[in-house]
Design an enzyme around this catalytic site. Structure first.
Site, PDB file in Angstrom:
ATOM      1  N   ASP A  93       6.232   9.513 -11.964  1.00  0.00           N
ATOM      2  CA  ASP A  93       7.219   9.538 -10.887  1.00  0.00           C
ATOM      3  C   ASP A  93       8.493   8.860 -11.390  1.00  0.00           C
ATOM      4  O   ASP A  93       8.510   7.665 -11.666  1.00  0.00           O
ATOM      5  CB  ASP A  93       6.658   8.791  -9.674  1.00  0.00           C
ATOM      6  CG  ASP A  93       7.481   9.030  -8.414  1.00  0.00           C
ATOM      7  OD1 ASP A  93       8.726   9.125  -8.527  1.00  0.00           O
ATOM      8  OD2 ASP A  93       6.891   9.104  -7.325  1.00  0.00           O
ATOM      9  N   CYS A  96       6.700  10.332   0.885  1.00  0.00           N
ATOM     10  CA  CYS A  96       8.000   9.858   0.418  1.00  0.00           C
ATOM     11  C   CYS A  96       8.694   9.014   1.501  1.00  0.00           C
ATOM     12  O   CYS A  96       8.275   7.888   1.745  1.00  0.00           O
ATOM     13  CB  CYS A  96       8.860  11.034  -0.039  1.00  0.00           C
ATOM     14  SG  CYS A  96      10.369  10.521  -0.885  1.00  0.00           S
ATOM     15  N   HIS A 133       6.522  12.994  -8.730  1.00  0.00           N
ATOM     16  CA  HIS A 133       6.760  12.720  -7.317  1.00  0.00           C
ATOM     17  C   HIS A 133       6.519  13.966  -6.462  1.00  0.00           C
ATOM     18  O   HIS A 133       6.959  15.055  -6.792  1.00  0.00           O
ATOM     19  CB  HIS A 133       8.203  12.241  -7.125  1.00  0.00           C
ATOM     20  CG  HIS A 133       8.473  11.694  -5.763  1.00  0.00           C
ATOM     21  ND1 HIS A 133       8.296  10.364  -5.454  1.00  0.00           N
ATOM     22  CD2 HIS A 133       8.877  12.284  -4.626  1.00  0.00           C
ATOM     23  CE1 HIS A 133       8.590  10.165  -4.187  1.00  0.00           C
ATOM     24  NE2 HIS A 133       8.947  11.320  -3.666  1.00  0.00           N
TER      25      HIS A 133
END
Length: 245
Positions: free
Chosen positions: A179, A132, A212
């Site tokens: 995501d 991330c 995600h």
């Protein structure tokens, strides 16, 4: 609720109950978690955390996994002592918090970590992975440090305007099909730019049905239907490093 007003991708997923096999060390002006391989090696991987910082057990679990696969793994505090985000923090203040933690302004920390790996750990072959926020950092580092021979960016946020085609060495991009924070059109655009302009090996892979954070924020025991993809993502990450480091 105030803390519901600014959702962030990294709030998705589980916090592992995990102690870690490595140790914490001081690397110049920052702290870092280091786990060494069972046998002596000159291969090392820098593991870059998400917004929850270098002490998140999940990220240390990933570092220990890399160490078990033959690497010196180091997870430094790329926030350099500034507080990591907490799930209980007010999400309406997230953008202001993020402004002081630019994933593209980490060269001072990267320099210290690479020097430590070379001088203190005897590392000669170096790679980097990031999750991330750390995935964005990987994009930056792979365009900046030629000594990083392989990079893996896991769901690093991208914008339509981003151009990361000037990669210096092979880089693998892991994305999740579902995501909510990285639309698939952005992934397609990234791949198109790389195919047109990138001079080194790269791969962009989308994992079906995943959300995600699936590689490092999902417990296999709590998501049995996702277990094959979690394992595939982790295996792909390690195989990419093995291929180029």
């Amino acid at each position: 609720m105030a803390n519901e007003s600014r959702p962030c991708p990294c709030r998705v997923g589980d916090r592992f109950d995990y102690e870690g096999c490595g140790q914490e060390v001081q690397v110049e002006h920052i702290k870092a978690y280091v786990c060494k391989a069972p046998a002596s090696t000159d291969k090392a991987v820098v593991v870059i955390h998400d917004i929850f910082g270098w002490q998140l057990p999940n990220t240390r679990y990933m570092a220990d996994m890399l160490a078990a696969n033959g690497y010196i793994a180091i997870c430094p505090d790329f926030f350099a002592g500034r507080e990591a985000w907490k799930p209980s923090d007010d999400w309406s203040k997230f953008d202001d918090w993020l402004k002081t933690r630019d994933a593209r302004k980490i060269n001072k920390e990267a320099d210290a970590v690479l020097k430590y790996l070379k001088e203190q750990c005897g590392a000669k072959k170096l790679g980097v992975v990031g999750f991330c926020w750390g995935g964005i950092a990987v994009h930056h580092l792979m365009m900046t440090y030629p000594e990083l021979k392989a990079g893996v960016s896991l769901y690093g946020l991208i914008k339509d305007s981003d151009d990361i085609s000037n990669l210096l060495n092979p880089t693998f991009f892991i994305f999740a099909e579902k995501d909510d924070f990285i639309p698939l059109h952005q992934v397609t655009l990234l791949e198109q730019k790389l195919k047109k302009n990138c001079k080194v090996d790269f791969e962009v892979k989308i994992y079906p049905g995943q959300t995600h954070g699936f590689v490092h924020r999902r417990g296999e025991d709590t998501s049995p239907q996702d277990k094959p993809y979690i394992e595939e993502g982790r295996t792909d990450m390690i195989n990419w490093l093995n291929k180029y480091i």
